[in-house]
Design an enzyme around this catalytic site. Sequence first.
Site, PDB file in Angstrom:
ATOM      1  N   ASN A 116      27.599  57.338  45.797  1.00  0.00           N
ATOM      2  CA  ASN A 116      26.491  57.685  46.700  1.00  0.00           C
ATOM      3  C   ASN A 116      25.226  58.146  45.984  1.00  0.00           C
ATOM      4  O   ASN A 116      24.406  58.853  46.552  1.00  0.00           O
ATOM      5  CB  ASN A 116      26.947  58.656  47.791  1.00  0.00           C
ATOM      6  CG  ASN A 116      27.448  59.972  47.228  1.00  0.00           C
ATOM      7  OD1 ASN A 116      27.378  60.195  46.020  1.00  0.00           O
ATOM      8  ND2 ASN A 116      27.928  60.843  48.080  1.00  0.00           N
ATOM      9  N   HIS A 119      23.290  63.656  43.889  1.00  0.00           N
ATOM     10  CA  HIS A 119      23.810  64.947  44.346  1.00  0.00           C
ATOM     11  C   HIS A 119      22.623  65.855  44.644  1.00  0.00           C
ATOM     12  O   HIS A 119      21.620  65.806  43.934  1.00  0.00           O
ATOM     13  CB  HIS A 119      24.667  65.609  43.259  1.00  0.00           C
ATOM     14  CG  HIS A 119      24.959  67.051  43.557  1.00  0.00           C
ATOM     15  ND1 HIS A 119      26.011  67.434  44.352  1.00  0.00           N
ATOM     16  CD2 HIS A 119      24.286  68.186  43.235  1.00  0.00           C
ATOM     17  CE1 HIS A 119      25.988  68.763  44.482  1.00  0.00           C
ATOM     18  NE2 HIS A 119      24.964  69.234  43.811  1.00  0.00           N
ATOM     19  N   GLU A 132      24.152  76.248  41.121  1.00  0.00           N
ATOM     20  CA  GLU A 132      24.154  74.958  40.426  1.00  0.00           C
ATOM     21  C   GLU A 132      23.046  74.892  39.376  1.00  0.00           C
ATOM     22  O   GLU A 132      23.247  74.338  38.298  1.00  0.00           O
ATOM     23  CB  GLU A 132      24.030  73.826  41.456  1.00  0.00           C
ATOM     24  CG  GLU A 132      25.289  73.742  42.325  1.00  0.00           C
ATOM     25  CD  GLU A 132      25.232  72.694  43.425  1.00  0.00           C
ATOM     26  OE1 GLU A 132      24.150  72.122  43.689  1.00  0.00           O
ATOM     27  OE2 GLU A 132      26.298  72.425  44.023  1.00  0.00           O
TER      28      GLU A 132
HETATM   29  P1  IDP Z   1      27.729  65.974  49.334  1.00  0.00           P
HETATM   30  O1  IDP Z   1      27.554  65.309  48.001  1.00  0.00           O
HETATM   31  O2  IDP Z   1      27.002  65.249  50.425  1.00  0.00           O
HETATM   32  O3  IDP Z   1      27.419  67.452  49.309  1.00  0.00           O
HETATM   33  P2  IDP Z   1      30.535  66.737  49.467  1.00  0.00           P
HETATM   34  O4  IDP Z   1      31.359  66.765  50.695  1.00  0.00           O
HETATM   35  O5  IDP Z   1      30.143  68.038  48.852  1.00  0.00           O
HETATM   36  O6  IDP Z   1      29.264  65.813  49.749  1.00  0.00           O
HETATM   37  O7  IDP Z   1      31.355  65.875  48.399  1.00  0.00           O
HETATM   38  C1  IDP Z   1      30.939  65.835  47.045  1.00  0.00           C
HETATM   39  C2  IDP Z   1      31.036  64.408  46.548  1.00  0.00           C
HETATM   40  O8  IDP Z   1      32.389  63.998  46.556  1.00  0.00           O
HETATM   41  C3  IDP Z   1      30.324  63.386  47.416  1.00  0.00           C
HETATM   42  O9  IDP Z   1      28.953  63.285  47.137  1.00  0.00           O
HETATM   43  C4  IDP Z   1      31.062  62.107  47.053  1.00  0.00           C
HETATM   44  O10 IDP Z   1      30.601  61.608  45.799  1.00  0.00           O
HETATM   45  C5  IDP Z   1      32.475  62.606  46.865  1.00  0.00           C
HETATM   46  N1  IDP Z   1      33.265  62.478  48.099  1.00  0.00           N
HETATM   47  C6  IDP Z   1      33.250  63.269  49.186  1.00  0.00           C
HETATM   48  N2  IDP Z   1      34.128  62.871  50.110  1.00  0.00           N
HETATM   49  C7  IDP Z   1      34.743  61.802  49.583  1.00  0.00           C
HETATM   50  C8  IDP Z   1      35.778  60.917  50.050  1.00  0.00           C
HETATM   51  O11 IDP Z   1      36.311  61.055  51.160  1.00  0.00           O
HETATM   52  N3  IDP Z   1      36.137  59.909  49.211  1.00  0.00           N
HETATM   53  C9  IDP Z   1      35.581  59.723  47.989  1.00  0.00           C
HETATM   54  N4  IDP Z   1      34.609  60.525  47.497  1.00  0.00           N
HETATM   55  C10 IDP Z   1      34.196  61.548  48.289  1.00  0.00           C
HETATM   56 MG    MG Z   2      28.390  69.100  48.549  1.00  0.00          MG
END
Ligand code: IDP
Ligand code: MG
Length: 159
Positions: A116, A119, A132
């Site tokens: 994605n 961060h 962070e």
């Molecule tokens: P965020 O980056 O939008 O804050 P978080 O829930 O904190 O999202 O998750 C951290 C990172 O972990 C996400 O950006 C993504 O790269 C990865 N991630 C989160 N949920 C999943 C999942 O269900 N499958 C695979 N990777 C995930």
């Molecule tokens: Mg997060």
Amino acid sequence: MSHHDERTFVMVKPDGVQRGLIGEIVSRFEDRGLKLVGGKFMRIDEALAHEHYGEHEDKPFFDGLVDFITSGPVFAMVWEGADATRQVRAMVGETDPAESAPGTIRGDFGLDLGHNVIHASDHEDEGANEREIDLFFDDEELVDYGLDTAAWVYEEEDH
Ligand code: IDP
Ligand code: MG
């Protein structure tokens, strides 16, 4: 200082670096009127990955996430401005690019949850931005300076 001095941590992930999106992403924050106060092109080691994503340690995707984030260089940044953490998250989009609106970074450049692109500190996680920033940057790596355009970005600028 003023209420324009909120700082947030942002990072172009390995997929974003490999796809040549650093410049595009930096441009978006510059265009918004935010001020860059730190930037570091670096590789995240296993220990830093575990610390940075510690909240997800028990999730099924954790090992894959650590492998991904350590798989290539990242571009870590600190951006400053009014309501910066929340505004940057809005520009980033939802965690899943497939659920992110066009116009957001993930909505414009991603299709897959595991890749994605970017961060950014979570505005709903109190103090995540400062935590962070401290994790990735030493104090002397953050540059204190006035941005001349602030007088035009903000109606009342007190520099
Ligand atoms: P965020 O980056 O939008 O804050 P978080 O829930 O904190 O999202 O998750 C951290 C990172 O972990 C996400 O950006 C993504 O790269 C990865 N991630 C989160 N949920 C999943 C999942 O269900 N499958 C695979 N990777 C995930
Ligand atoms: Mg997060």
